[in-house]
Design a protein around this motif. Structure first.
Motif, mmCIF file in Angstrom:
data_model
loop_
_atom_site.group_PDB
_atom_site.id
_atom_site.type_symbol
_atom_site.label_atom_id
_atom_site.label_comp_id
_atom_site.label_asym_id
_atom_site.label_seq_id
_atom_site.Cartn_x
_atom_site.Cartn_y
_atom_site.Cartn_z
ATOM 1 N N VAL A 205 0.987 -1.403 0.258
ATOM 2 C CA VAL A 205 -0.315 0.191 0.096
ATOM 3 C C VAL A 205 1.167 1.203 0.308
ATOM 4 N N ARG A 206 1.505 1.439 0.457
ATOM 5 C CA ARG A 206 2.722 2.877 0.949
ATOM 6 C C ARG A 206 3.566 3.139 -0.385
ATOM 7 N N LYS A 207 3.669 1.716 -1.192
ATOM 8 C CA LYS A 207 4.172 1.734 -2.286
ATOM 9 C C LYS A 207 3.413 2.424 -3.575
ATOM 10 N N LYS A 208 2.322 1.713 -3.648
ATOM 11 C CA LYS A 208 1.020 2.213 -4.192
ATOM 12 C C LYS A 208 1.009 3.912 -3.990
ATOM 13 N N LEU A 209 1.006 3.832 -2.812
ATOM 14 C CA LEU A 209 0.642 5.127 -2.828
ATOM 15 C C LEU A 209 1.710 7.007 -2.957
ATOM 16 N N PHE A 210 3.308 6.030 -2.753
ATOM 17 C CA PHE A 210 4.016 6.778 -2.361
ATOM 18 C C PHE A 210 4.186 6.827 -4.711
ATOM 19 N N LEU A 211 4.317 6.006 -5.485
ATOM 20 C CA LEU A 211 4.490 5.766 -7.153
ATOM 21 C C LEU A 211 3.049 6.757 -7.320
ATOM 22 N N SER A 212 2.084 6.722 -6.584
ATOM 23 C CA SER A 212 1.128 7.706 -7.039
ATOM 24 C C SER A 212 1.437 8.977 -6.838
ATOM 25 N N ALA A 213 1.785 9.512 -5.691
ATOM 26 C CA ALA A 213 2.322 10.676 -5.278
ATOM 27 C C ALA A 213 2.689 11.227 -6.349
ATOM 28 N N LEU A 214 4.398 10.301 -5.934
ATOM 29 C CA LEU A 214 5.203 10.373 -6.948
ATOM 30 C C LEU A 214 4.990 11.007 -8.452
ATOM 31 N N VAL A 219 4.020 15.266 -12.990
ATOM 32 C CA VAL A 219 2.751 15.356 -14.409
ATOM 33 C C VAL A 219 2.734 16.874 -13.936
ATOM 34 N N VAL A 220 1.985 16.951 -12.484
ATOM 35 C CA VAL A 220 1.202 18.771 -12.393
ATOM 36 C C VAL A 220 2.911 19.545 -12.349
ATOM 37 N N GLU A 221 3.684 19.523 -12.059
ATOM 38 C CA GLU A 221 5.061 20.057 -11.981
ATOM 39 C C GLU A 221 5.657 20.609 -13.558
ATOM 40 N N SER A 222 5.685 19.087 -14.381
ATOM 41 C CA SER A 222 5.868 19.292 -15.061
ATOM 42 C C SER A 222 4.928 20.043 -16.365
ATOM 43 N N VAL A 223 3.321 19.759 -15.961
ATOM 44 C CA VAL A 223 2.422 20.486 -17.233
ATOM 45 C C VAL A 223 2.594 21.855 -16.941
ATOM 46 N N PHE A 224 2.090 21.954 -16.218
ATOM 47 C CA PHE A 224 2.485 23.684 -15.818
ATOM 48 C C PHE A 224 4.002 24.159 -15.798
ATOM 49 N N TYR A 225 5.247 24.311 -15.696
ATOM 50 C CA TYR A 225 5.958 24.476 -16.413
ATOM 51 C C TYR A 225 6.136 24.672 -17.306
ATOM 52 N N GLN A 249 -3.617 22.727 -8.644
ATOM 53 C CA GLN A 249 -1.946 23.069 -9.112
ATOM 54 C C GLN A 249 -1.614 22.591 -8.101
ATOM 55 N N TYR A 250 -1.566 23.925 -7.343
ATOM 56 C CA TYR A 250 -0.726 24.014 -6.304
ATOM 57 C C TYR A 250 -1.080 22.872 -4.690
ATOM 58 N N MET A 251 -2.020 22.873 -4.529
ATOM 59 C CA MET A 251 -2.304 21.957 -4.146
ATOM 60 C C MET A 251 -2.579 20.179 -4.074
ATOM 61 N N LEU A 252 -2.336 20.116 -5.409
ATOM 62 C CA LEU A 252 -1.871 18.695 -5.723
ATOM 63 C C LEU A 252 -0.432 18.554 -5.786
ATOM 64 N N SER A 253 0.038 19.722 -6.068
ATOM 65 C CA SER A 253 1.399 19.079 -6.132
ATOM 66 C C SER A 253 2.139 19.385 -4.835
ATOM 67 N N ALA A 254 1.650 20.039 -4.092
ATOM 68 C CA ALA A 254 1.671 20.565 -2.320
ATOM 69 C C ALA A 254 1.809 18.825 -1.243
ATOM 70 N N ALA A 258 3.844 15.882 0.112
ATOM 71 C CA ALA A 258 3.372 15.869 2.082
ATOM 72 C C ALA A 258 3.361 13.853 2.198
ATOM 73 N N VAL A 259 3.035 13.548 0.612
ATOM 74 C CA VAL A 259 2.423 12.233 0.500
ATOM 75 C C VAL A 259 3.770 11.392 0.822
ATOM 76 N N MET A 260 4.487 11.758 -0.229
ATOM 77 C CA MET A 260 6.273 10.683 -0.617
ATOM 78 C C MET A 260 7.084 11.512 1.089
ATOM 79 N N MET A 261 6.642 12.588 1.363
ATOM 80 C CA MET A 261 7.810 12.872 2.863
ATOM 81 C C MET A 261 7.212 11.856 3.643
ATOM 82 N N LEU A 262 6.167 11.327 3.854
ATOM 83 C CA LEU A 262 5.624 11.007 5.358
ATOM 84 C C LEU A 262 5.442 9.313 4.903
ATOM 85 N N LEU A 263 5.189 9.076 3.822
ATOM 86 C CA LEU A 263 6.200 7.718 3.846
ATOM 87 C C LEU A 263 7.382 7.512 4.179
ATOM 88 N N ALA A 264 7.820 8.124 3.336
ATOM 89 C CA ALA A 264 9.943 7.945 3.759
ATOM 90 C C ALA A 264 10.323 7.748 5.004
#
Length: 353
Positions: A205-214, A219-225, A249-254, A258-264
């Protein structure tokens, strides 16, 4: 150490890092630290709007843990008890934050309290409803921007909010255009409750959540850049992924950060649960409310007393934040040798029980 304890240890470590990130950002703002090394400026920018998002999401995770037994065995009496507890905490946070605002205008606690009032009525909702509610809060903000003037009451050169203590100003500030307005920031808290109900002790579950967050982050950062590169200057603010204004887009990126940091943090705490550094950071995270208040009252207060609070370099700002964090770790470890909770944590629990 059992799985629940390891997971809680990871949450506390993440909370400590969130507080450290908020101290970095707030010291930079208070010192008007816009000069200095490029590396320092870039490092500080990594925490802007990200540390506070992690802090709020962790509050949602905490609510999920607090109400887990009630959700597993619904009982009308217990539900009412937990609801009253959350409402009391919300009202206390609002009162504490409003008292704190004249000292620190960018305070998050009074916003935090308003999020808790919502959480008191939705904590029993299904995971699907929580996720959709979180999304609805996020998407409501751009709709409000079409109706109301986001710039009203702001003095942007000083990053200062005018007319806060008027009825109109306070409502706008709390719900629409303050530093962390209910729309969309309450979405972080509700998302945190949803996240707290996932099986975070399950590595798959953690792996799936981390990869989804990544994936969401990339996608968000690349598209809006890319969109900012090809869009006219007048559209740039609407394509930003920065905290002001808090567009979807900020909310999704932030949130994904946060999810990646928490899971790490959960993974590190699981693998190094007997490390002194991890235990010290976890203890620091347990005193998050006390340290949040101290970084303004003591940290900024001392800097002001020695004449080093205004117009400093980013390097001095980061150095000051690091000194505060080291002192915070030492204080937390020493305090918890003799007491179960931090000073403000104890008072807060006493008043809300």
């Amino acid at each position: 150490m059992n799985e629940v304890a390891q997971r809680t240890l990871g949450f506390d470590v993440a909370r400590a890092l969130a507080i450290f990130g908020m101290v970095i950002v707030n010291f930079k703002i208070a010192m008007n630290a816009g000069t200095g090394s490029d590396a320092g400026l870039m490092f500080a920018s990594l925490f802007e709007g990200r540390a506070s998002a992690l802090f709020v999401i962790l509050a949602g995770v905490g609510i999920a843990l607090l109400t887990r037994k009630v959700r597993a065995n619904p009982d009308t009496g217990l539900i009412r008890t937990k609801r009253r507890e959350l409402l009391k905490r919300g009202l206390l946070l609002i009162g504490l934050g409003l008292a704190y605002t004249p000292i620190w205008e960018a305070d998050i606690l009074h916003f935090y309290g308003v999020y808790f009032l919502l959480a008191a009525y939705v904590f029993m909702a299904s995971k699907r409803v929580l996720l959709w509610l979180s999304l609805a809060l996020v998407m409501a903000f751009p709709v409000l921007m079409l109706v109301f003037d986001y710039d009203q009451n702001w003095h942007w050169p000083a990053l200062s909010y005018q007319n806060f203590w008027t009825l109109d100003g306070m409502i706008r500030h709390l719900f629409f255009n303050g530093f962390h307005p209910f729309f969309p920031w309450a979405g972080f808290l509700i998302f945190g409750i949803w996240l707290g109900h996932q099986e975070l002790n399950n590595s798959q579950v953690r792996k799936k959540l981390f990869l989804s967050a990544l994936l969401v982050f990339i996608v968000v950062e690349s598209v809006f850049y890319g969109l900012r590169l090809v869009s006219p200057l007048e559209l740039q603010p609407l394509l930003s992924v920065s905290i002001i204004p808090p567009l979807p887009q900020y909310m999704l990126s932030a949130a994904s950060t946060a999810v990646m940091m928490l899971l790490a943090c959960c993974l590190v705490a699981e693998r190094f649960s007997h490390s002194l550094l991890i235990l010290w950071l976890a203890q620091t995270g347990q005193l998050a409310l006390t340290l949040y208040a101290a970084h303004v009252l003591l940290g900024m207060g001392l800097l002001e007393a020695i004449g080093r609070l205004n117009d400093q370099t980013i390097d001095f700002s980061l150095f000051s934040a690091a000194i505060f964090f080291v002192c915070g770790i030492i204080f937390s470890v020493a305090w918890l040798k003799y007491f179960q909770r931090g000073p403000l944590e104890w008072l807060f629990r006493k008043l809300s029980s």
